[in-house]
Write a protein that holds these residues in place. Structure first.
Motif, short mmCIF file in Angstrom:
data_model
loop_
_atom_site.label_atom_id
_atom_site.label_comp_id
_atom_site.label_asym_id
_atom_site.label_seq_id
_atom_site.Cartn_x
_atom_site.Cartn_y
_atom_site.Cartn_z
N ARG A 75 0.75 6.82 -8.46
CA ARG A 75 -0.54 6.30 -8.02
C ARG A 75 -0.70 6.20 -6.50
NH1 ARG A 75 -1.62 1.35 -9.52
NH2 ARG A 75 -3.85 1.58 -9.84
N ASP A 76 0.28 6.65 -5.76
CA ASP A 76 0.13 6.81 -4.31
C ASP A 76 0.89 8.07 -3.90
OD1 ASP A 76 -0.70 6.35 -1.74
OD2 ASP A 76 0.68 4.69 -1.35
N ASN A 77 0.72 9.09 -4.71
CA ASN A 77 1.48 10.32 -4.53
C ASN A 77 0.83 11.19 -3.45
OD1 ASN A 77 3.35 12.49 -5.16
ND2 ASN A 77 1.62 13.49 -6.18
N SER A 78 1.46 11.23 -2.30
CA SER A 78 1.00 12.07 -1.20
C SER A 78 2.16 12.25 -0.23
CB SER A 78 -0.20 11.44 -0.47
OG SER A 78 0.21 10.29 0.26
N ASN A 135 4.51 9.57 1.11
CA ASN A 135 5.57 9.01 0.27
C ASN A 135 6.55 10.08 -0.21
OD1 ASN A 135 4.99 6.20 0.31
ND2 ASN A 135 3.22 6.58 -1.00
N ASP A 148 8.48 4.63 -2.52
CA ASP A 148 7.42 3.63 -2.64
C ASP A 148 6.79 3.64 -4.03
OD1 ASP A 148 5.45 1.76 -2.39
OD2 ASP A 148 4.57 2.59 -0.58
N ALA A 188 3.01 0.87 -6.75
CA ALA A 188 1.74 1.02 -7.47
C ALA A 188 1.92 1.60 -8.87
CB ALA A 188 0.80 1.92 -6.67
N ASP A 201 -2.30 11.34 -10.49
CA ASP A 201 -1.36 11.55 -9.39
C ASP A 201 -1.67 12.81 -8.58
OD1 ASP A 201 0.21 9.32 -9.17
OD2 ASP A 201 1.74 10.00 -10.57
N ARG A 209 -4.87 11.71 -4.70
CA ARG A 209 -4.72 11.55 -3.24
C ARG A 209 -4.50 12.89 -2.57
NH1 ARG A 209 -5.27 6.59 -1.67
NH2 ARG A 209 -4.62 4.83 -2.96
N GLN A 257 -11.85 4.99 -7.05
CA GLN A 257 -11.00 4.97 -5.86
C GLN A 257 -11.81 4.98 -4.57
OE1 GLN A 257 -8.14 3.80 -7.44
NE2 GLN A 257 -7.32 4.78 -5.62
N THR A 276 -11.19 1.92 -2.19
CA THR A 276 -10.59 2.19 -0.89
C THR A 276 -11.41 1.57 0.23
OG1 THR A 276 -9.58 4.23 -1.68
CG2 THR A 276 -9.87 4.00 0.71
#
Length: 294
Positions: free
Chosen positions: A188-191, A194, A207, A210, A219, A222, A261, A265
């Motif tokens: 959920r913060d896959n970029s 990270n 990380d 989330a 996923d 982002r 999102q 955001t």
């Protein structure tokens, strides 16, 4: 029912308290880098032991993120082996995690961010996270999307107009028509912020604060909004590594998720005085509305 994020006014343990516990686990350490994000939801310090080993001390302001991350390290991250940090110790009172420091440097901001091979390897690692436990099929996604949308729409203020919120809500509501979906432990913060690229060429994922069960396609979100903008080769490379391509239903998931999102955001960033992140949320919303109108 959607649970609201932890409040930013919760107390976070002091550096002295957290490092005292780190000393008791690892022995004497020196802080070599502060890797915390400016939003203040966690403190992240890289430390060095007397034996020249590196570790990460991370402690959270809010219990939700701490328990999500702890559970991820206990249940799902071990499937990644050396391609993710290892949980060394934890402390519930301090909401502290002591983690191994994986080799390499962040992909974000480096030439590797635009390297198709790096995206292939990141896709491979993400697939292993998703496959770390059997998927759970349920019909909760639509209700969760609408609960999250309502929560953040109430907090976004005049940063989004009533007309914009109405369109975004209609898009979010399409999630109610999707029916039961397979849910996996999604990062959920896959970029690239990270992803760590090691000297051995491995991409390692970091990380996990989330992590929640979501449809696999969330996923990709982002990346779609950042690294893959105007870079279709990177997208194709990642999906080659992942071993799957989104179908029509996956695109519908992403479209509804996009609506939530974008609003979330903007609202979250403004509450944390992060104008850069708020600007990214505004761009997400503009892209959503552009797709809808044109």
């Amino acid at each position: 029912m959607y649970r609201a994020p932890d409040s930013v006014v919760e107390e976070i343990a002091s550096d002295a308290e957290a490092l005292d516990h780190v000393h008791r686990v690892l022995g004497p350490v020196d802080v070599v880098a502060d890797r915390s994000w400016a939003h203040g939801e966690a403190r992240v310090l890289e430390v060095r032991t007397r034996g020249e080993e590196r570790a990460i001390a991370k402690w959270h302001r809010g219990g939700r993120n701490y328990h999500r991350e702890l559970s991820a390290y206990q249940l799902y991250v071990p499937a990644l082996g050396g391609d993710a940090p290892r949980l060394v110790a934890s402390d519930d009172r301090l909401q502290l995690l002591i983690l191994s420091r994986v080799p390499g440097e962040l992909v974000e901001g480096s030439d590797a961010e635009h390297d198709p091979v790096v995206h292939v390897r990141a896709g491979e690692v993400l697939r292993r996270l998703h496959d770390s436990t059997p998927a759970v099929v349920n019909d909760h996604f639509g209700d969760a999307v609408m609960s999250k949308f309502a929560y953040w729409a109430d907090r976004v203020g005049d940063a989004a107009s009533e007309a914009e919120l109405e369109i975004a809500q209609r898009i979010a509501a399409t999630s109610l028509e999707l029916g039961p979906l397979p849910m996996v432990p999604a990062h959920r913060d896959n970029s690239s912020r990270n992803w760590m690229l090691g000297p051995d060429g491995h991409v390692r994922l970091i990380d996990f604060a989330a992590v929640e069960f979501e449809p696999w396609a969330v996923d990709l979100f982002r990346l779609e909004q950042r690294e893959w903008l105007d870079a279709p080769l990177l997208r194709e490379s990642f999906l080659d590594g992942y071993g799957r391509r989104p179908d029509e239903r996956d695109h519908a998931v992403l479209h509804a998720f996009h609506a939530v999102q974008a609003i979330a955001t903007i609202a979250w960033a403004l509450e944390h005085d992060d104008l850069v992140f708020a600007g990214q949320g505004r761009e997400m919303l503009d892209r959503l509305l552009g797709e809808t109108l044109y």
